[in-house]
Motif scaffolding. Structure first.
Motif, short mmCIF file in Angstrom:
data_model
loop_
_atom_site.label_atom_id
_atom_site.label_comp_id
_atom_site.label_asym_id
_atom_site.label_seq_id
_atom_site.Cartn_x
_atom_site.Cartn_y
_atom_site.Cartn_z
N ASN A 37 59.16 -54.28 73.01
CA ASN A 37 60.10 -53.15 72.93
C ASN A 37 59.40 -51.80 73.08
O ASN A 37 60.08 -50.81 73.34
N VAL A 38 58.10 -51.77 72.90
CA VAL A 38 57.37 -50.52 73.10
C VAL A 38 57.10 -50.31 74.60
O VAL A 38 57.33 -49.23 75.14
N LYS A 39 56.64 -51.35 75.24
CA LYS A 39 56.34 -51.26 76.67
C LYS A 39 57.59 -51.41 77.54
O LYS A 39 57.54 -51.17 78.74
N LYS A 40 58.70 -51.84 76.92
CA LYS A 40 59.95 -52.05 77.65
C LYS A 40 59.77 -53.10 78.74
O LYS A 40 60.17 -52.90 79.90
N THR A 41 59.19 -54.20 78.35
CA THR A 41 58.98 -55.29 79.30
C THR A 41 59.46 -56.60 78.70
O THR A 41 59.57 -56.76 77.48
N SER A 42 59.75 -57.53 79.60
CA SER A 42 60.05 -58.90 79.20
C SER A 42 59.26 -59.81 80.12
O SER A 42 59.11 -59.53 81.31
N ASN A 43 58.75 -60.90 79.55
CA ASN A 43 57.98 -61.85 80.33
C ASN A 43 58.61 -63.23 80.25
O ASN A 43 59.19 -63.61 79.22
N LEU A 44 58.49 -63.96 81.33
CA LEU A 44 58.93 -65.34 81.37
C LEU A 44 57.72 -66.18 81.76
O LEU A 44 57.28 -66.16 82.92
N GLN A 45 57.17 -66.89 80.78
CA GLN A 45 56.03 -67.76 81.03
C GLN A 45 56.56 -69.14 81.40
O GLN A 45 57.26 -69.76 80.60
N MET A 46 56.22 -69.59 82.59
CA MET A 46 56.72 -70.87 83.09
C MET A 46 55.57 -71.86 83.22
O MET A 46 54.59 -71.55 83.90
N THR A 47 55.69 -73.00 82.60
CA THR A 47 54.66 -74.04 82.68
C THR A 47 55.29 -75.34 83.17
O THR A 47 56.52 -75.47 83.20
N SER A 48 54.44 -76.28 83.51
CA SER A 48 54.89 -77.60 84.00
C SER A 48 55.98 -77.44 85.04
O SER A 48 57.02 -78.09 85.00
N LEU A 49 55.73 -76.57 85.99
CA LEU A 49 56.75 -76.26 86.99
C LEU A 49 57.06 -77.45 87.87
O LEU A 49 56.18 -78.26 88.19
N ALA A 103 61.49 -52.43 82.45
CA ALA A 103 62.78 -51.76 82.35
C ALA A 103 62.61 -50.27 82.13
O ALA A 103 61.63 -49.82 81.52
N SER A 104 63.56 -49.51 82.62
CA SER A 104 63.55 -48.07 82.40
C SER A 104 64.98 -47.55 82.54
O SER A 104 65.85 -48.22 83.08
N GLY A 105 65.19 -46.35 82.01
CA GLY A 105 66.48 -45.69 82.20
C GLY A 105 67.52 -45.96 81.14
O GLY A 105 68.67 -45.53 81.28
N TYR A 106 67.16 -46.68 80.07
CA TYR A 106 68.11 -46.91 78.99
C TYR A 106 67.32 -47.22 77.72
O TYR A 106 66.10 -47.38 77.76
N THR A 107 68.05 -47.33 76.60
CA THR A 107 67.39 -47.61 75.32
C THR A 107 67.11 -49.10 75.24
O THR A 107 67.96 -49.89 74.84
N TYR A 108 65.93 -49.46 75.60
CA TYR A 108 65.58 -50.87 75.81
C TYR A 108 65.80 -51.71 74.57
O TYR A 108 66.28 -52.84 74.67
#
Length: 116
Positions: free
Chosen positions: A73-85, A24-29
């Motif tokens: 919140n420092v890197k401004k990232t979110s992850n979605l770990q998906m298992t047993s797909l 993410a970028s461009g706002y206060t994450y």
């Protein structure tokens, strides 16, 4: 301007795992919740998971105990770990930044996940 960029999609066999990321970028994450949605062919876009500014995540029933959402919140990232797909997890996955009333206000471009 607000920008959300997903990555990490791809093809995987049933039972496998994938990890999606959203930058993410461009706002206060750290003032907004984040959410992951997905849209299967011919179906509506539906919520998968939401994570608060403090890192508390909730999940919808279809992915409960299989998917894990996190944020940095420092890197401004979110992850979605998906298992047993499963094959029914096949969809385009979108990350979203929450706005008023924690509703999705900004969207990424989406990343395709195909489970066969």
């Amino acid at each position: 301007h607000v920008q959300l960029v997903e990555s990490g999609g791809g093809s995987v066999q049933a039972g496998g795992s994938l990890r999606l990321s959203c930058a993410a970028s461009g706002y206060t994450y750290n003032r907004n919740c984040m959410a992951w949605f997905r849209q299967a062919p011919g179906k509506e876009r539906t919520l998968v998971s939401q994570i608060s500014t403090f890192g508390t995540a909730t999940y919808t029933d279809p992915v409960q105990r299989r998917f894990t959402t996190s944020r940095d919140n420092v890197k401004k990232t979110s992850n979605l770990q998906m298992t047993s797909l499963r094959t029914e997890d096949t969809a385009v996955y979108y990350c979203a930044a929450c706005g008023p009333q924690d509703q999705p206000s900004f969207w990424g471009q989406g990343t395709q996940v195909t489970v066969s």
